[in-house]
Design a protein around this motif. Structure first.
Motif, mmCIF file in Angstrom:
data_model
loop_
_atom_site.group_PDB
_atom_site.id
_atom_site.type_symbol
_atom_site.label_atom_id
_atom_site.label_comp_id
_atom_site.label_asym_id
_atom_site.label_seq_id
_atom_site.Cartn_x
_atom_site.Cartn_y
_atom_site.Cartn_z
ATOM 1 N N ARG A 148 -39.919 44.502 -11.050
ATOM 2 C CA ARG A 148 -38.631 45.204 -11.169
ATOM 3 C C ARG A 148 -38.772 46.708 -10.927
ATOM 4 O O ARG A 148 -37.783 47.408 -10.760
ATOM 5 C CB ARG A 148 -38.032 44.959 -12.569
ATOM 6 C CG ARG A 148 -37.507 43.534 -12.746
ATOM 7 C CD ARG A 148 -36.511 43.451 -13.894
ATOM 8 N NE ARG A 148 -37.148 43.644 -15.196
ATOM 9 C CZ ARG A 148 -37.758 42.680 -15.870
ATOM 10 N NH1 ARG A 148 -37.798 41.457 -15.389
ATOM 11 N NH2 ARG A 148 -38.328 42.923 -17.036
ATOM 12 N N THR A 149 -40.028 47.196 -10.946
ATOM 13 C CA THR A 149 -40.230 48.644 -10.808
ATOM 14 C C THR A 149 -40.858 49.032 -9.461
ATOM 15 O O THR A 149 -41.101 50.205 -9.220
ATOM 16 C CB THR A 149 -41.160 49.168 -11.927
ATOM 17 O OG1 THR A 149 -42.466 48.606 -11.730
ATOM 18 C CG2 THR A 149 -40.659 48.782 -13.300
ATOM 19 N N VAL A 150 -41.153 48.041 -8.620
ATOM 20 C CA VAL A 150 -41.825 48.366 -7.349
ATOM 21 C C VAL A 150 -41.050 47.776 -6.176
ATOM 22 O O VAL A 150 -40.219 46.880 -6.347
ATOM 23 C CB VAL A 150 -43.289 47.845 -7.310
ATOM 24 C CG1 VAL A 150 -44.113 48.462 -8.428
ATOM 25 C CG2 VAL A 150 -43.359 46.332 -7.373
ATOM 26 N N ASP A 151 -41.348 48.264 -4.981
ATOM 27 C CA ASP A 151 -40.681 47.736 -3.790
ATOM 28 C C ASP A 151 -41.427 46.532 -3.209
ATOM 29 O O ASP A 151 -40.816 45.653 -2.624
ATOM 30 C CB ASP A 151 -40.569 48.838 -2.720
ATOM 31 C CG ASP A 151 -39.683 49.990 -3.190
ATOM 32 O OD1 ASP A 151 -38.756 49.733 -3.993
ATOM 33 O OD2 ASP A 151 -39.924 51.141 -2.771
ATOM 34 N N ASP A 203 -40.484 35.187 -10.530
ATOM 35 C CA ASP A 203 -39.237 35.769 -10.029
ATOM 36 C C ASP A 203 -39.515 37.248 -9.733
ATOM 37 O O ASP A 203 -39.708 38.044 -10.661
ATOM 38 C CB ASP A 203 -38.139 35.607 -11.086
ATOM 39 C CG ASP A 203 -36.844 36.302 -10.662
ATOM 40 O OD1 ASP A 203 -36.788 36.811 -9.520
ATOM 41 O OD2 ASP A 203 -35.911 36.345 -11.485
ATOM 42 N N LEU A 204 -39.533 37.609 -8.457
ATOM 43 C CA LEU A 204 -39.872 38.989 -8.078
ATOM 44 C C LEU A 204 -38.632 39.821 -7.769
ATOM 45 O O LEU A 204 -38.741 40.942 -7.266
ATOM 46 C CB LEU A 204 -40.820 38.991 -6.872
ATOM 47 C CG LEU A 204 -42.129 38.218 -7.047
ATOM 48 C CD1 LEU A 204 -42.978 38.336 -5.798
ATOM 49 C CD2 LEU A 204 -42.908 38.702 -8.262
ATOM 50 N N GLY A 205 -37.458 39.279 -8.053
ATOM 51 C CA GLY A 205 -36.225 40.032 -7.785
ATOM 52 C C GLY A 205 -36.163 40.433 -6.324
ATOM 53 O O GLY A 205 -36.399 39.618 -5.434
ATOM 54 N N SER A 206 -35.887 41.723 -6.082
ATOM 55 C CA SER A 206 -35.741 42.161 -4.691
ATOM 56 C C SER A 206 -37.059 42.672 -4.098
ATOM 57 O O SER A 206 -37.092 43.136 -2.956
ATOM 58 C CB SER A 206 -34.685 43.269 -4.609
ATOM 59 O OG SER A 206 -35.159 44.398 -5.334
ATOM 60 N N ALA A 207 -38.157 42.607 -4.866
ATOM 61 C CA ALA A 207 -39.435 43.129 -4.339
ATOM 62 C C ALA A 207 -39.945 42.235 -3.209
ATOM 63 O O ALA A 207 -39.819 41.009 -3.263
ATOM 64 C CB ALA A 207 -40.464 43.202 -5.456
ATOM 65 N N GLY A 208 -40.535 42.855 -2.198
ATOM 66 C CA GLY A 208 -41.162 42.095 -1.118
ATOM 67 C C GLY A 208 -42.459 41.475 -1.609
ATOM 68 O O GLY A 208 -43.053 41.942 -2.591
ATOM 69 N N LEU A 209 -42.907 40.409 -0.919
ATOM 70 C CA LEU A 209 -44.153 39.757 -1.310
ATOM 71 C C LEU A 209 -45.128 39.786 -0.135
ATOM 72 O O LEU A 209 -44.848 39.246 0.936
ATOM 73 C CB LEU A 209 -43.891 38.303 -1.739
ATOM 74 C CG LEU A 209 -45.149 37.545 -2.168
ATOM 75 C CD1 LEU A 209 -45.768 38.142 -3.436
ATOM 76 C CD2 LEU A 209 -44.841 36.060 -2.395
#
Ligand code: GLV
Ligand code: MG
Length: 346
Positions: free
Chosen positions: A49-52, A82-88
């Motif tokens: 939640r705190t990283v891109d 669940d990584l939300g909107s962060a890229g993987l």
């Protein structure tokens, strides 16, 4: 060199068509996670939640006897967290290692549709990109992956730096590049033991003046490589990144190095420690004063041509383009960060 018509054709029947332009994504920090350490993996949804970008690291820093565990840990993370909107992303092992084939085949078969980018270490030339490109296309086709998995090269060998332009244009699958200062230092025979950052002995000395102490100016060891990488990447429509900064006890030096990279054209940097996340966020989001000034330039020149004066400073078509870079970035950051949106008035 392929013909322009062939360049954008999928490399395997059934593989997704390559992107013609990179998807627009905010990638201020690529946060490294060691996927074999359960305690760290458990915290990933919170960190995400705190990283891109969240990157599962399989290469250096993962002990040889933990490589399989790291790969399995990454697959489980990609499946379950669940990584939300962060890229993987994942950093696979290098192409001459015993692990890389299983890294790619197992990861793409299990979680190919979750994976945005494969970071490829120790890239020496376009041949490394061609090989990975072809293999990824075959795996995408076999496993029904519906969007292309991009390749991000680490620039960390002397030969890679020599070939940086042909690496950048090797494939439409290229996302960008990161400077890998630790491996690059070793490959070049630099006499350092650091991971990125400056060195107190890399200096120039002011001219001698009788009775005065000569002033020493520390120089940036990475300036040349970073500039070369930025030109290679941006001219090919790719993104450039500073890589790791290893001295976690010196956040000021980390910030200074990241800021040079940002000003020079980089989009982000790696974060290896949670304390570096806020530094990267601060540095790679444009300064609100700059955004405000850039907005004034755009407003003063609605069609982007001509010349106007703002606060005694000459503006013309070229400064309009500079302003657009800053405002476009601010809009992208604002679209995922409501606090930034408020700061920028966007
Ligand atoms: C990163 O991989 C580096 O070698 O600096
Ligand atoms: Mg390295």
């Amino acid at each position: 060199m392929k013909t322009p018509a062939a360049f954008y054709k999928p490399l395997a029947v059934g593989a997704p068509a390559p992107y013609r332009e990179l998807p627009v994504r905010v990638e201020r920090m690529i946060h490294f996670v060691p996927p074999h350490i359960e305690k760290v993996v458990a915290k990933v949804p919170e960190i995400a939640r705190t990283v891109d970008v969240v990157l599962g690291n399989l290469e250096d820093a993962i002990p040889a006897d933990k490589k399989e565990e790291a790969r399995a840990g990454f697959i489980s993370l990609a499946r379950n967290a669940d990584l939300g909107s962060a890229g993987l992303w994942t950093r696979i092992n290098c192409l001459n290692s015993p692990w890389v084939l299983d890294d790619l085949t197992e990861i793409v078969s299990a979680v190919g549709n979750r994976l945005d980018v494969v970071m490829l270490p120790k890239v020496e030339g376009p041949w490394d990109i061609h090989y990975t490109d072809q293999l990824l296309a075959q795996l995408e086709a076999r496993h029904g992956v519906d969007k292309p998995i991009l390749i991000h090269a680490i620039l960390e060998t002397a030969e890679g730096v020599k070939n940086v332009e042909s690496i950048a244009t090797a494939s439409p699958r290229m996302h960008g590049m990161s400077l890998g200062p630790a491996d690059l230092a070793a490959s070049r025979g630099m006499k350092t033991t650091r991971v990125g950052g400056g060195h107190p002995d890399y200096q120039v000395l002011s001219d001698p003046v009788e009775g005065e102490t000569r002033t020493r100016f520390q120089q940036d060891l990475w300036h040349y490589t970073l500039a070369k990488m930025v030109d290679a990447c941006l001219s090919a429509g790719l993104k450039a990144f500073y890589g790791p900064f290893g001295d976690f006890s010196d956040p000021q030096a980390c910030e200074a190095q990241f800021r040079n990279a940002f000003l020079m054209g980089c989009a982000g940097a790696w974060t290896l420690h949670p304390t570096q996340i806020d530094i990267a966020k601060r540095v790679f989001s444009p300064d609100e004063g700059e955004v405000a000034f850039a907005k004034r330039i755009l407003e003063a020149m609605p069609d982007g041509t001509g010349a106007v004066m703002i606060d005694g400073k000459m503006q013309d078509d070229a400064t309009w383009k500079q302003a657009k870079v800053i405002v476009d970035l601010a809009r992208q950051v604002a679209s995922k960060d409501p606090e930034a949106a408020a700061r920028y008035g966007l």
